[in-house]
Scaffold this motif. Structure first.
Motif, mmCIF file in Angstrom:
data_model
loop_
_atom_site.group_PDB
_atom_site.id
_atom_site.type_symbol
_atom_site.label_atom_id
_atom_site.label_comp_id
_atom_site.label_asym_id
_atom_site.label_seq_id
_atom_site.Cartn_x
_atom_site.Cartn_y
_atom_site.Cartn_z
ATOM 1 N N CYS A 23 -5.004 -7.145 53.601
ATOM 2 C CA CYS A 23 -4.768 -7.752 54.923
ATOM 3 C C CYS A 23 -5.883 -8.730 55.325
ATOM 4 C CB CYS A 23 -4.661 -6.636 55.964
ATOM 5 S SG CYS A 23 -4.482 -7.247 57.635
ATOM 6 N N ILE A 24 -5.484 -9.913 55.783
ATOM 7 C CA ILE A 24 -6.475 -10.898 56.236
ATOM 8 C C ILE A 24 -6.496 -10.976 57.768
ATOM 9 C CG2 ILE A 24 -6.529 -12.278 54.119
ATOM 10 C CD1 ILE A 24 -4.552 -14.226 55.440
ATOM 11 N N ARG A 25 -5.872 -9.978 58.428
ATOM 12 C CA ARG A 25 -5.919 -9.851 59.892
ATOM 13 C C ARG A 25 -5.433 -11.119 60.605
ATOM 14 N NH1 ARG A 25 -6.698 -5.248 58.270
ATOM 15 N NH2 ARG A 25 -8.657 -4.129 58.347
ATOM 16 N N CYS A 26 -4.298 -11.622 60.146
ATOM 17 C CA CYS A 26 -3.766 -12.826 60.792
ATOM 18 C C CYS A 26 -2.933 -12.469 62.016
ATOM 19 C CB CYS A 26 -2.927 -13.623 59.803
ATOM 20 S SG CYS A 26 -1.405 -12.782 59.344
ATOM 21 N N GLY A 27 -2.441 -11.229 62.072
ATOM 22 C CA GLY A 27 -1.649 -10.793 63.234
ATOM 23 C C GLY A 27 -0.190 -11.220 63.168
ATOM 24 N N CYS A 52 2.283 -10.096 61.456
ATOM 25 C CA CYS A 52 3.260 -8.991 61.436
ATOM 26 C C CYS A 52 3.474 -8.436 62.841
ATOM 27 C CB CYS A 52 2.840 -7.897 60.454
ATOM 28 S SG CYS A 52 1.211 -7.215 60.713
ATOM 29 N N ILE A 73 0.727 -3.414 60.671
ATOM 30 C CA ILE A 73 -0.456 -3.125 59.846
ATOM 31 C C ILE A 73 -1.261 -1.970 60.452
ATOM 32 C CG2 ILE A 73 -1.875 -4.972 60.927
ATOM 33 C CD1 ILE A 73 -2.084 -3.731 57.266
ATOM 34 N N CYS A 127 4.360 -11.512 56.084
ATOM 35 C CA CYS A 127 2.948 -11.318 55.709
ATOM 36 C C CYS A 127 2.492 -12.374 54.694
ATOM 37 C CB CYS A 127 2.770 -9.919 55.137
ATOM 38 S SG CYS A 127 1.078 -9.647 54.567
ATOM 39 N N PRO A 128 1.438 -13.130 54.992
ATOM 40 C CA PRO A 128 1.024 -14.207 54.082
ATOM 41 C C PRO A 128 0.442 -13.716 52.759
ATOM 42 C CG PRO A 128 -0.543 -13.995 55.871
ATOM 43 C CD PRO A 128 0.601 -13.075 56.193
ATOM 44 N N VAL A 129 0.096 -12.410 52.682
ATOM 45 C CA VAL A 129 -0.417 -11.896 51.398
ATOM 46 C C VAL A 129 0.541 -10.852 50.806
ATOM 47 C CG1 VAL A 129 -2.865 -12.443 51.699
ATOM 48 C CG2 VAL A 129 -1.968 -10.355 52.710
ATOM 49 N N ILE A 181 2.028 -8.002 51.789
ATOM 50 C CA ILE A 181 1.854 -6.542 51.831
ATOM 51 C C ILE A 181 3.217 -5.910 52.143
ATOM 52 C CG2 ILE A 181 0.671 -4.622 52.986
ATOM 53 C CD1 ILE A 181 -1.589 -6.598 53.636
ATOM 54 N N LEU A 210 4.725 -3.852 53.912
ATOM 55 C CA LEU A 210 4.430 -3.034 55.093
ATOM 56 C C LEU A 210 5.494 -1.988 55.411
ATOM 57 C CD1 LEU A 210 3.048 -6.018 57.112
ATOM 58 C CD2 LEU A 210 1.765 -3.928 56.687
HETATM 59 S S1 SF4 Z 1 0.852 -10.135 58.419
HETATM 60 FE FE1 SF4 Z 1 -0.153 -9.232 56.623
HETATM 61 S S2 SF4 Z 1 -2.179 -10.185 56.593
HETATM 62 FE FE2 SF4 Z 1 -1.348 -10.577 58.629
HETATM 63 S S3 SF4 Z 1 -2.119 -8.879 59.911
HETATM 64 FE FE3 SF4 Z 1 -0.119 -8.246 59.151
HETATM 65 S S4 SF4 Z 1 -0.559 -7.131 57.244
HETATM 66 FE FE4 SF4 Z 1 -2.394 -8.293 57.759
#
Ligand code: SF4
Length: 467
Positions: A312-316, A318, A341, A372-374, A376, A378
């Motif tokens: 997670c890069i904490r982009c918010g 999701c 997340i 999610c840009p990476v 995950i 979820l």
């Molecule tokens: S969308 Fe993905 S990267 Fe962004 S906060 Fe949620 S889990 Fe983290």
């Protein structure tokens, strides 16, 4: 304890889900975000391939975290920074308090750090007698209101301009205004002087680059730059999962973070910090400390099924697409990391039994996974948390229900007898629905029980060729 977290969550969620003003405010903010995000995504040649590549970078980083963390620590230490490895939040708070004491610090400016929020760093330092001031505008506002951030990226998104003006009038003695520029100016005037007088600046890091031993901070207000360069001591609190292998990885991760997080091509200020002020340099802190925080992350790392939650890069992003978050808001969760997340990682960081209820706060629509840009996974992790919670400590009701279900499903004859009974019981149940006799009252209070079909599937199949 677990019961009280769950009860508080349900109470708050129920109240906010019915609050139409709250819903309107969140959805207005989100609709602007969706439009900007879609425009920025379209600037990528292929957004889906970019997601795969970004996930690949984080996969490499997390799977060889031990190597990259040591590489980072060696490089930044060689330039005079001190690296501290904190197993728990308490270890981190104690270390930072000790640094402040040794440096005769009185005032601390803090830029936005979710890792700091996670360990309640500001409150811990205030208890030790230090003045701690949030320098990010949203964080500053929620600090004045003595609230937790509402969203990973937009801490004060739940507040109207009038509410911000009211708190500024009360705490800063400013004049009433609902003009955003004026409100920003009021906060700026309150903060500017502090940058010059504070002896310590605390920041987080969006990424820690192993190849160069530098932390990368990305922001829109410039407050992190001021907090990390003007005070004579800089402390960066960094979750161990923020490590990435190469500086070139930022070329993809920074635009992806800005696009997914705020619908921007890039955030306004992107800074790399590689240590305290070096001989011949004109600015920067005299001392720099990097505090790497574990606090349950290695437990998650050991879980091969859910390890990718550390990507997670904490982009918010999701949170922004989650139908639950959009209706119940950030504070209902009672956690530092909210939304999908937060529901995935909080049980790992703070205990599965106390926080298992969050995994049920999902429609399992998969919108979080899709955005999610990476990449995950979820919504499947939410299902895995549910399964793990039942396996670890099934409740009496769950045990009875699953045993009865398993018993009946293994016996086709019994199943055949039981099906008509359910069709008889359902109309009876309608009569007691929502009364205290209703065994599934929590479910039926806000939902209609569907009517039973006149025939079962087996009966339809048997009669399919009947004249
Ligand atoms: S969308 Fe993905 S990267 Fe962004 S906060 Fe949620 S889990 Fe983290």
């Amino acid at each position: 304890m677990g019961f009280s977290f769950s009860r508080r969550f349900h109470q708050s969620a129920r109240a906010l889900a019915r609050n139409l003003e709250h819903r309107y405010r969140i959805q207005t903010a989100m609709s602007r975000y969706y439009a900007q995000r879609d425009e920025m995504r379209s600037r990528f040649r292929d957004w889906q391939s970019a997601r795969t590549a970004a996930g690949g970078i984080k996969y490499e980083a997390i799977n060889r975290m031990d190597k990259y963390l040591v590489e980072f620590a060696d490089r930044i230490s060689a330039r005079g920074a001190k690296v501290f490895w904190a197993s728990t939040g308490l270890d981190a708070c104690r270390y930072i308090a000790a640094v402040a004491k040794a440096g005769k610090v009185r005032c601390i400016v803090k830029s936005k750090t979710m890792t700091g929020e996670e360990i309640h760093l500001g409150q811990a330092l205030e208890k030790e007698g230090y003045q701690v001031v949030e320098s990010d505008l949203g964080e500053f506002i929620v600090q004045l209101r003595q609230e937790a951030p509402y969203h990973i990226v937009f801490p004060a998104m739940h507040l109207s301009r009038n509410e911000v003006s009211a708190i500024f009038q009360e705490k800063l003695g400013s004049h009433p205004t609902d003009n955003p520029e004026e409100l920003t100016l009021i906060a700026r005037q309150a903060l500017r002087e502090l940058y010059c007088t504070a002896e310590m600046g605390i920041s987080g890091a969006n990424f820690a680059v192993a190849e160069t031993g530098m932390i990368s901070i990305t922001e829109n207000e410039g407050n992190a730059r001021l907090s990390t360069s003007l005070p004579r001591i800089h402390v960066a609190i960094v979750g161990i999962e923020k490590i990435i292998p190469k500086v070139a990885d930022l070329a993809l991760l920074l635009p992806m973070l800005a696009t997914a997080g705020a619908g921007q091509p890039l955030t306004c200020y992107n800074t790399l910090i590689g240590g305290p002020r070096q001989p011949g340099e004109t600015d920067g802190p005299e001392e720099m400390h990097v505090v790497f925080l574990d606090n349950g992350r290695t437990t998650l790392l050991a879980d091969s099924e859910q390890r990718d939650a550390l990507h997670c890069i904490r982009c918010g992003a999701c949170l922004n697409v989650c139908p639950i978050y959009k209706n119940i808001g950030g504070h209902s969760y009672g956690t530092t990391y909210q939304g999908p997340i937060g529901s995935v990682i909080t049980p790992h960081l703070r205990g599965l039994q106390s926080w298992k209820h969050l995994s049920s706060a999902s429609s399992l629509c998969g919108a979080c996974t899709e955005t999610c840009p990476v990449r995950i996974d979820l919504h499947h992790h939410l299902l895995q948390n549910r399964r793990n919670a039942v396996r670890q400590k099934p409740t009496f009701t769950e045990q009875c229900m699953y045993r009865i279900f398993g018993f009946v499903m293994k016996r086709p004859q019994l199943y055949r007898w039981a099906s008509p009974l359910i069709r008889i019981a359902l109309p009876l149940h309608r009569k007691i629905q929502n009364s205290f006799l209703d065994p599934v009252r929590a479910w039926t209070q806000s939902r209609d029980l569907p009517p039973a079909p006149a025939q079962s599937f087996k009966e339809i199949w048997r009669n399919r060729n009947a004249p």
